[in-house]
Design a protein around this motif. Structure first.
Motif, short mmCIF file in Angstrom:
data_model
loop_
_atom_site.label_atom_id
_atom_site.label_comp_id
_atom_site.label_asym_id
_atom_site.label_seq_id
_atom_site.Cartn_x
_atom_site.Cartn_y
_atom_site.Cartn_z
N GLU A 1 -7.48 7.26 4.58
CA GLU A 1 -6.33 7.63 3.75
C GLU A 1 -5.06 7.19 4.46
N GLN B 1 -3.00 6.37 -0.51
CA GLN B 1 -4.02 5.45 -1.00
C GLN B 1 -5.23 5.49 -0.07
N LYS B 2 -6.42 5.37 -0.65
CA LYS B 2 -7.65 5.44 0.19
C LYS B 2 -8.35 4.09 0.22
N THR C 1 0.84 -1.20 0.00
CA THR C 1 0.00 0.00 0.00
C THR C 1 0.88 1.25 0.00
N GLN C 2 0.54 2.21 -0.87
CA GLN C 2 1.31 3.44 -0.96
C GLN C 2 0.70 4.53 -0.08
N SER C 3 1.53 5.50 0.27
CA SER C 3 1.05 6.66 1.03
C SER C 3 0.02 7.40 0.17
#
Ligand SMILES: [Zn+2]
Ligand SMILES: [Zn+2]
Length: 392
Positions: A356, A333-334, A329-331
């Motif tokens: 988020e 991402q919701k 998971t990337q920063s």
């Protein structure tokens, strides 16, 4: 106001030049109700508008005056209907009479005096009561019930009160039917001598060295007046503060309008009261950000949680909830938690909560961790800025 810029009374009442007397009367009543000072307390524009309407109706509501106005573009009681003879043109003054400097806009002497005293008194209330009461001397057509005006009340609410709904006691100044006269505006009894003209039905108007005789606008030339109700000044309404509880449904937001039926101003002629609208303003929350029925929360995760995946606990409006962070998971991402948003005012459903993800980079202080991170870089040599290089 000089004659040349005399107002267009037809335009003021919004009727055509060939409007029937009944249409003129209807238009005036409709507008007079809307702009009456009792309905618009402290509103200078409405006050001016109401005066203008009254002037226009004073002339157009009377067959003879209207005839003179149609012919000359202004009215004076000195000019008989049909004009001073053939050849009289419209617009400018009648032959042999100099109207320059005559202030036709200021038709009602009493109004002028009232204004000088700084008040807004008897004159208009009397006109108002004449209009809206059939008990007066003027024969009036029967009017149907009219709904009262709506009111608006602004309310500040805490975040949780808005989400969960609440009950609040408020005090509103409403126009109510006058209990003394039951809304008729009349004190009853026989008509009295008109105070404005002393019963003559006529008044005089000075313009420079000239004197004009005008029909008394207060009594319409009859010389008699209805006795106005003392409690309401003849308007049939009194402003009264009323306290009551209002229920704020769950889910209101800033700018929501909550309708409270029947708590607006009282109606006319037995008409229903208007509505009260509560306009809400909701305080923001430190972590729950609201957009429509959805709620947004920023949740920090470690590099390991983001890279390897994890289950983390997040706060929601209905209590803590566990959310799965997928591996990689990337920063920014919701992730969505369905049905954990704010209650909807339009349906039974709730909005969603969006989480988020914010990846938090550790502040490295020891050599062992630095070594591990260097090792990590060697094992994952991919360049995250590959895309940018195309543009450099
Ligand atoms: Zn009254
Ligand atoms: Zn009079």
């Amino acid at each position: 106001m000089p004659v040349g810029t005399q107002k267009d009374y037809y335009a003021i009442l919004g009727v055509s030049r060939d409007a029937k007397p009944q249409e003129v009367r209807k238009a005036y009543r409709r507008l007079a109700r809307k702009y009456h000072p009792d309905v618009n307390p402290g509103n200078k524009t409405a006050e001016e508008k109401f005066k203008e309407l009254s002037q226009a109706y004073e002339i157009l509501g009377d067959d003879k005056k209207r005839q003179v106005y149609d012919q000359y573009g202004f009215y004076s009681a000195n000019i008989p209907p049909g004009g001073p003879g053939p050849g009289a043109s419209t617009g400018a003054g009648a032959p042999g009479v100099d109207f320059s400097g005559f202030d036709f806009s200021n038709f009602d002497n009493r109004d002028a005096e009232t204004e000088k005293r700084g008040g807004f008194g008897g004159g208009f209330r009397d006109i108002f009561s004449q209009l809206f009461n059939r008990s007066g001397e003027h024969e009036e057509e029967a009017e149907g019930p009219q709904k009262g005006g709506d009111l608006e009340h602004h309310m500040h609410l805490g975040f949780w009160d808005a989400i969960r709904g609440t009950q609040v006691r408020i005090t509103i100044g409403r126009l109510e039917t006058c209990p003394t006269c039951k809304g008729t505006g009349s004190a009853g009894g026989a008509p009295i001598t008109c105070a404005a003209c002393g019963g003559t039905g006529k008044g005089t108007r000075q313009a420079g060295t000239m004197r004009f005789t005008v029909t008394c606008p207060q009594c319409g030339g009859t010389g008699r007046q209805r006795r106005s109700c003392q409690a309401c000044g003849g308007s049939g309404f009194v402003r009264k503060p009323e306290s009551f509880e209002v229920r704020i449904p769950p889910g209101v937001d800033t700018g929501s309008r909550v309708r409270v039926p029947g708590k607006g101003n009282a109606g006319v002629h037995g008409g229903a009261a208007g509505e009260l609208y509560i306009v809400t303003e909701v305080e923001p929350h430190p972590i729950f950000e609201r957009k429509g029925d959805n709620i947004y929360v920023k949740v920090p995760v470690t590099i390991s949680e983001a890279a390897l995946g994890a289950k983390v606990e997040v706060p929601t409006l209905v209590g803590p909830s566990t959310i799965k962070i997928p591996p990689g998971t990337q920063s920014g991402q919701k992730l969505r938690l369905r049905g954990k948003g704010a209650p909807s005012l339009r349906s039974d459903a709730r909005g969603d909560q969006f989480v988020e993800v914010q990846v938090v980079v550790p502040r490295v202080a020891d050599e062992r961790t630095r070594e591990i991170l260097r090792e990590l870089a060697r094992l994952n040599p991919e360049d995250p800025r590959q895309e940018l290089k195309k543009y450099s």
